[in-house]
Motif scaffolding. Structure first.
Motif, mmCIF file in Angstrom:
data_model
loop_
_atom_site.group_PDB
_atom_site.id
_atom_site.type_symbol
_atom_site.label_atom_id
_atom_site.label_comp_id
_atom_site.label_asym_id
_atom_site.label_seq_id
_atom_site.Cartn_x
_atom_site.Cartn_y
_atom_site.Cartn_z
ATOM 1 N N PHE A 60 19.981 -17.827 1.901
ATOM 2 C CA PHE A 60 20.680 -19.014 2.400
ATOM 3 C C PHE A 60 20.099 -19.329 3.777
ATOM 4 O O PHE A 60 19.714 -18.419 4.512
ATOM 5 N N HIS A 61 20.070 -20.634 4.142
ATOM 6 C CA HIS A 61 19.316 -21.019 5.325
ATOM 7 C C HIS A 61 20.082 -22.030 6.176
ATOM 8 O O HIS A 61 20.655 -22.987 5.657
ATOM 9 N N ILE A 62 20.047 -21.800 7.482
ATOM 10 C CA ILE A 62 20.770 -22.626 8.455
ATOM 11 C C ILE A 62 19.802 -23.002 9.565
ATOM 12 O O ILE A 62 19.098 -22.137 10.091
ATOM 13 N N SER A 63 19.753 -24.266 9.927
ATOM 14 C CA SER A 63 18.908 -24.707 11.032
ATOM 15 C C SER A 63 19.719 -25.540 12.013
ATOM 16 O O SER A 63 20.445 -26.454 11.613
ATOM 17 N N LEU A 64 19.563 -25.215 13.288
ATOM 18 C CA LEU A 64 20.204 -25.980 14.349
ATOM 19 C C LEU A 64 19.128 -26.772 15.086
ATOM 20 O O LEU A 64 18.208 -26.192 15.672
ATOM 21 N N VAL A 65 19.238 -28.084 15.009
ATOM 22 C CA VAL A 65 18.257 -28.961 15.649
ATOM 23 C C VAL A 65 18.824 -29.371 17.007
ATOM 24 O O VAL A 65 19.363 -30.458 17.193
ATOM 25 N N ILE A 66 18.720 -28.444 17.943
ATOM 26 C CA ILE A 66 19.224 -28.622 19.303
ATOM 27 C C ILE A 66 18.201 -28.038 20.268
ATOM 28 O O ILE A 66 17.415 -27.168 19.890
ATOM 29 N N ASP A 67 18.212 -28.536 21.499
ATOM 30 C CA ASP A 67 17.229 -28.059 22.492
ATOM 31 C C ASP A 67 15.836 -28.013 21.855
ATOM 32 O O ASP A 67 15.174 -26.964 21.842
ATOM 33 N N VAL A 68 15.404 -29.128 21.329
ATOM 34 C CA VAL A 68 14.154 -29.183 20.553
ATOM 35 C C VAL A 68 12.967 -29.126 21.516
ATOM 36 O O VAL A 68 12.371 -30.144 21.876
ATOM 37 N N SER A 69 12.660 -27.922 21.952
ATOM 38 C CA SER A 69 11.561 -27.706 22.883
ATOM 39 C C SER A 69 10.230 -27.952 22.185
ATOM 40 O O SER A 69 10.125 -27.830 20.965
ATOM 41 N N PRO A 70 9.179 -28.311 22.936
ATOM 42 C CA PRO A 70 7.899 -28.613 22.286
ATOM 43 C C PRO A 70 7.211 -27.396 21.697
ATOM 44 O O PRO A 70 6.422 -27.531 20.766
ATOM 45 N N TYR A 71 7.515 -26.218 22.239
ATOM 46 C CA TYR A 71 6.834 -25.006 21.803
ATOM 47 C C TYR A 71 7.836 -23.940 21.369
ATOM 48 O O TYR A 71 9.039 -24.059 21.565
ATOM 49 N N CYS A 72 7.303 -22.847 20.834
ATOM 50 C CA CYS A 72 8.106 -21.773 20.244
ATOM 51 C C CYS A 72 8.966 -21.055 21.281
ATOM 52 O O CYS A 72 8.635 -21.005 22.473
ATOM 53 N N ASP A 73 10.053 -20.448 20.819
ATOM 54 C CA ASP A 73 10.905 -19.629 21.681
ATOM 55 C C ASP A 73 10.222 -18.323 22.081
ATOM 56 O O ASP A 73 10.779 -17.542 22.851
ATOM 57 N N CYS A 74 9.017 -18.061 21.553
ATOM 58 C CA CYS A 74 8.231 -16.905 21.975
ATOM 59 C C CYS A 74 7.669 -17.099 23.374
ATOM 60 O O CYS A 74 7.244 -16.128 24.009
ATOM 61 N N HIS A 75 7.635 -18.324 23.868
ATOM 62 C CA HIS A 75 7.198 -18.576 25.240
ATOM 63 C C HIS A 75 8.251 -18.044 26.210
ATOM 64 O O HIS A 75 9.450 -18.117 25.943
ATOM 65 N N ALA A 76 7.792 -17.541 27.340
ATOM 66 C CA ALA A 76 8.709 -17.041 28.366
ATOM 67 C C ALA A 76 9.244 -18.177 29.228
ATOM 68 O O ALA A 76 9.749 -17.943 30.324
ATOM 69 N N GLU A 77 9.134 -19.392 28.728
ATOM 70 C CA GLU A 77 9.653 -20.577 29.398
ATOM 71 C C GLU A 77 9.920 -21.623 28.328
ATOM 72 O O GLU A 77 9.475 -21.494 27.202
ATOM 73 N N ASN A 78 10.688 -22.622 28.668
ATOM 74 C CA ASN A 78 10.850 -23.754 27.754
ATOM 75 C C ASN A 78 10.774 -25.036 28.556
ATOM 76 O O ASN A 78 10.920 -25.013 29.780
ATOM 77 N N ASP A 79 10.510 -26.123 27.870
ATOM 78 C CA ASP A 79 10.278 -27.401 28.535
ATOM 79 C C ASP A 79 11.419 -28.361 28.211
ATOM 80 O O ASP A 79 12.351 -28.027 27.469
ATOM 81 N N VAL A 80 11.318 -29.554 28.746
ATOM 82 C CA VAL A 80 12.289 -30.605 28.439
ATOM 83 C C VAL A 80 12.298 -30.842 26.933
ATOM 84 O O VAL A 80 11.227 -30.946 26.309
ATOM 85 N N PRO A 81 13.457 -30.897 26.289
ATOM 86 C CA PRO A 81 13.494 -31.196 24.851
ATOM 87 C C PRO A 81 12.788 -32.511 24.555
ATOM 88 O O PRO A 81 12.870 -33.459 25.338
#
Length: 368
Positions: free
Chosen positions: A270-291
């Motif tokens: 079963f699969h759930i996706s939250l389309v929030i804080d849609v950063s340009p790059y992966c959460d593997c980055h130690a930073e995030n940018d403006v959605p």
């Protein structure tokens, strides 16, 4: 052919129902209770977020899913596999510390956390990929394959190599062991960064093919003997053994689909996706940018392919956020993800996943 059902709710709330209650209602309406959870182990695959990144899903959402699983008689646990790159999640101890730092714990989520591929990322199961063009045996984290039921809880966002990171990316890449991640990213074999190497011989000791030797206190990998298993990457205490990153993005996407097939085949999912804080790059980055776009909402489905398509369609209908990388790049391709990462084509993974039998592109969006 009947369209796959994808359920959606927006991020608007009332005094009678907050976002966590809406998520609970969403996944129940989408039919999660059709799965027999009674006394079964349920892996909830999530990304705990690289320390320094603030776009990852809050642990509160994970608790909602875990509580529903327990309500239905199951035994849930949160899981992810170690990363291939150097960072805060390259081994189980660092990974758990990162999860705790970002708020994930048995106390905040109501369930335990298990790192799927063990202490050094070498605890894996070889899963045959029937019909796989690129991968014949996927290397999946052992704890994930031990689970009776698989649930993906995805933060839907951009990704510099795959276009976006949704259900398929969270499942395929996320559930691969360190060697599995290397297989997806590379058609080559690891090499030694000699400036970091101290000649400790850990890599030589674990190599089952006598491909590694130590000369002048530096490791050397004989690629004629190396089979690319990646275990040397996992045991190196100095991060001196590095993977090749020479696979094209299209082939990477197809390998992710094949790994997703290995994870999902033969058990309820079963699969759930939250389309929030849609950063340009992966959460593997130690930073995030403006959605890149405003928050959209929450989606759920039994079909991970239809879910990814529905989320991508929803993002592409959104206006561009001021100050974002998407605004800077401009909308030239009529696709927000291609505009952010022009060298990627996310549709490759979708089309190949359909070919693998993972789901359908046609979907019916049901708003609750």
């Amino acid at each position: 052919m009947e369209k796959s059902k994808v359920y959606f709710t927006n991020m608007q709330t009332t005094a009678k129902e907050n976002l966590l209650q809406k998520l609970n209602r969403l996944i129940k309406t989408a039919g999660i209770n059709q799965i027999d959870f009674e006394k079964k182990y349920a892996a909830i695959k999530i990304h705990f977020g690289e320390p320094g990144n603030l776009a990852y899903l809050r642990p509160n959402y994970a608790k909602v899913v875990a509580d529903v699983v327990k309500e239905l008689g199951g035994n849930p646990f949160l899981t992810d596999c170690n990363t291939l790159y150097v960072g805060g999640r390259k081994n189980a101890l660092d990974h758990l510390n990162s999860a705790y730092t970002n708020g994930f714990s048995p106390f905040s989520t109501g369930c335990h956390i298990l790192i799927g591929d063990g202490l050094k990322g070498t605890d894996e199961v070889l899963v045959p990929v029937v019909g796989g063009e690129y991968v014949k045996e996927a290397k999946i984290g052992h704890a994930i394959m031990d689970a009776d039921i698989f649930i993906s809880l995805n933060h839907f966002k951009g990704h510099e190599a795959t276009g976006f990171g949704g259900a398929l990316k969270n499942i395929g890449m996320g559930c691969g062991s360190r060697a599995g991640k290397m297989e997806m990213h590379s058609s080559g074999k690891p090499h030694v960064y000699k400036d970091n190497c101290v000649g400790c011989s850990m890599c030589a000791k674990i190599c089952a093919h006598t491909a590694i030797s130590i000369t002048d206190k530096k490791a050397f990998i004989d690629h004629n003997k190396c089979v690319g298993c990646g275990r040397c990457i996992g045991v190196c205490p100095m991060d001196a053994v590095m993977p090749a990153s020479d696979e094209s993005n299209d082939i990477l996407n197809k390998k992710i689909a094949e790994y997703s097939w290995a994870v999902l085949n033969g058990r309820p999912n079963f699969h759930i996706s939250l389309v929030i804080d849609v950063s340009p790059y992966c959460d593997c980055h130690a930073e995030n940018d403006v959605p890149i776009v405003p928050d959209v909402g929450m989606f759920a489905s039994f079909d991970p392919v239809a879910l990814d398509i529905a989320c991508a369609d929803a993002v592409n209908r959104q206006p561009v956020m001021a100050g974002s990388l998407l605004e800077k790049n401009g909308c030239k391709h009529h696709d927000h993800f291609t505009d952010v990462s022009p060298e990627t084509d996310w549709k490759v993974a979708i089309d190949y996943a359909v070919k693998m039998g993972l789901g359908h592109k046609e979907y019916e969006l049901i708003t609750i």
